[in-house]
Design a protein around this motif. Sequence first.
Motif, mmCIF file in Angstrom:
data_model
loop_
_atom_site.group_PDB
_atom_site.id
_atom_site.type_symbol
_atom_site.label_atom_id
_atom_site.label_comp_id
_atom_site.label_asym_id
_atom_site.label_seq_id
_atom_site.Cartn_x
_atom_site.Cartn_y
_atom_site.Cartn_z
ATOM 1 N N TRP B 14 0.813 -1.213 0.000
ATOM 2 C CA TRP B 14 0.000 0.000 0.000
ATOM 3 C C TRP B 14 0.851 1.270 0.000
ATOM 4 C CZ3 TRP B 14 0.206 -3.811 3.598
ATOM 5 C CH2 TRP B 14 0.872 -3.511 4.802
ATOM 6 N N GLN B 15 2.121 1.103 0.469
ATOM 7 C CA GLN B 15 3.008 2.275 0.456
ATOM 8 C C GLN B 15 3.831 2.359 -0.823
ATOM 9 O OE1 GLN B 15 5.261 2.015 4.084
ATOM 10 N NE2 GLN B 15 3.729 3.155 5.214
ATOM 11 N N TRP B 20 -0.989 5.005 -0.859
ATOM 12 C CA TRP B 20 0.021 5.810 -0.163
ATOM 13 C C TRP B 20 1.380 5.769 -0.863
ATOM 14 C CZ3 TRP B 20 -3.390 2.777 2.907
ATOM 15 C CH2 TRP B 20 -4.320 3.531 3.615
ATOM 16 N N GLY B 21 1.429 5.205 -2.064
ATOM 17 C CA GLY B 21 2.689 5.094 -2.793
ATOM 18 C C GLY B 21 2.626 5.787 -4.145
ATOM 19 N N PRO B 25 4.038 0.129 -12.141
ATOM 20 C CA PRO B 25 2.597 0.245 -12.371
ATOM 21 C C PRO B 25 1.808 0.188 -11.067
ATOM 22 C CG PRO B 25 3.369 -1.973 -12.851
ATOM 23 C CD PRO B 25 4.584 -1.175 -12.522
ATOM 24 N N ARG B 26 0.654 0.790 -11.076
ATOM 25 C CA ARG B 26 -0.202 0.805 -9.900
ATOM 26 C C ARG B 26 -0.747 -0.592 -9.636
ATOM 27 N NH1 ARG B 26 1.075 4.215 -7.139
ATOM 28 N NH2 ARG B 26 -0.910 4.707 -6.175
ATOM 29 N N CYS B 36 -6.996 1.223 -0.663
ATOM 30 C CA CYS B 36 -6.332 0.095 0.002
ATOM 31 C C CYS B 36 -7.090 -0.398 1.237
ATOM 32 C CB CYS B 36 -4.917 0.483 0.400
ATOM 33 S SG CYS B 36 -3.821 0.661 -1.007
ATOM 34 N N ARG B 37 -7.778 0.515 1.912
ATOM 35 C CA ARG B 37 -8.436 0.076 3.154
ATOM 36 C C ARG B 37 -9.558 -0.919 2.876
ATOM 37 N NH1 ARG B 37 -10.050 5.782 3.635
ATOM 38 N NH2 ARG B 37 -11.846 5.966 2.294
ATOM 39 N N ASN B 38 -10.003 -1.022 1.627
ATOM 40 C CA ASN B 38 -11.026 -2.020 1.291
ATOM 41 C C ASN B 38 -10.426 -3.339 0.848
ATOM 42 O OD1 ASN B 38 -12.944 0.034 1.643
ATOM 43 N ND2 ASN B 38 -12.634 0.727 -0.455
#
Lengths: 154, 228
Positions: B14-15, B20-21, B25-26, B36-38
């Motif tokens: 996630w970072q 948060w990063g 690639p994503r 990310c929290r899901n």
Amino acid sequence: MLFLQFKSGDDRYLLEAKNVIEIIPFVHLKKIPKAPSYVAGLLNYRGKTIPVIDVCYLMTDKKCEPKLSSRIVLTNYNKDDGQQFCIGILNEHLTETVNWDESEFSSSGVNLEEEPYLDSVATDDKGVAQRINIAKLLPEEAYEILFKGESSDD
Amino acid sequence: MAKKKKNLDRENCWQRIGVWGTETPRCPELETVIHCRNCDVFHAASLEVYEQRVPEDYRREWTSVLSGDKDDALSETRAVIIFRIGDEWVTLAANLCREITKMSKIHRLPHNKNSILKGVVSSAGEVQPCFSLGAILGLSKGERDYDEESHAKFKRLLVLEKEGKRFAFPVTEIIGIYHFKGEEMEALPKTLSDSLASYMRGIIKYDGKSVGCIDEDLLISQIERSLQ
């Protein structure tokens, strides 16, 4: 219905959230010498002493570890004879609340005389979750020790 | 072992490739979970945080908190918004406050003879009547010589809502929400001007300042009367 979910090993267990007063961290408890091992101790809760039952020990004979996920659930419940009690239930891995419908539960088909608190079960894609019947959690001998002579309304 | 390896791959994803990063690639999961929290990976990692031992001082602190009276808890306090009108620091009950926005242009109403009604403003897409708290409370314009330019940026529009009616007030500066216990409120000083004193319930101390607690019911009934 809302339930608190805790884990013992990989298995999920559910406590009904309806009668929960407060969920608190695993704080220091006053030990009771010679009490059965499943009695974790006495909690000083806002000036009242409330017995805390170690469900880990009841279920697996291992004492609950002092982790951040170990929490005490303060809950009210009525015994069969109508008396109301307040106890703390100490669990490991109490990290989530989950919603289950009453109709999703069915009898587990296993009746353990030693473990009467293990109640009906429900299944989802992650496996089986079992309800804990709080009223049957305390063995009869524990009432004698913890609540003898106590009035029901305080 | 395989499981361990998998965990390492995901570590802090996630970072890196999550919200948060910045790496590309994503994470492809973001398409479905949005945040990310899901995501189950983040959820599982967050549960691991709770597998640490309880720090000793944390246990001790909670033990003492729970043995004490609950009266100390926040539920016994009152929440107010502290703000400034000219030179005067005042409060209003926080639960009446609907919105605090940047100051927007006040549209003056033609032939308005109401001295406390400044006009109407646009707030969150709605037109609200805008009142001068200074005029209602009988405050003179601030005596202190503020640098107009630098202070203009602190100006806010405070919107109150009571029983479905909304009232907007321009204020000079807002500190924020403050909780205090009932007994902390002191009586008004005798030197306070009558018009101001009649709107105040009492005085509280905040950060060395004396802050007047406005009587919201009186304020709003006064405004409503002026509109009739």
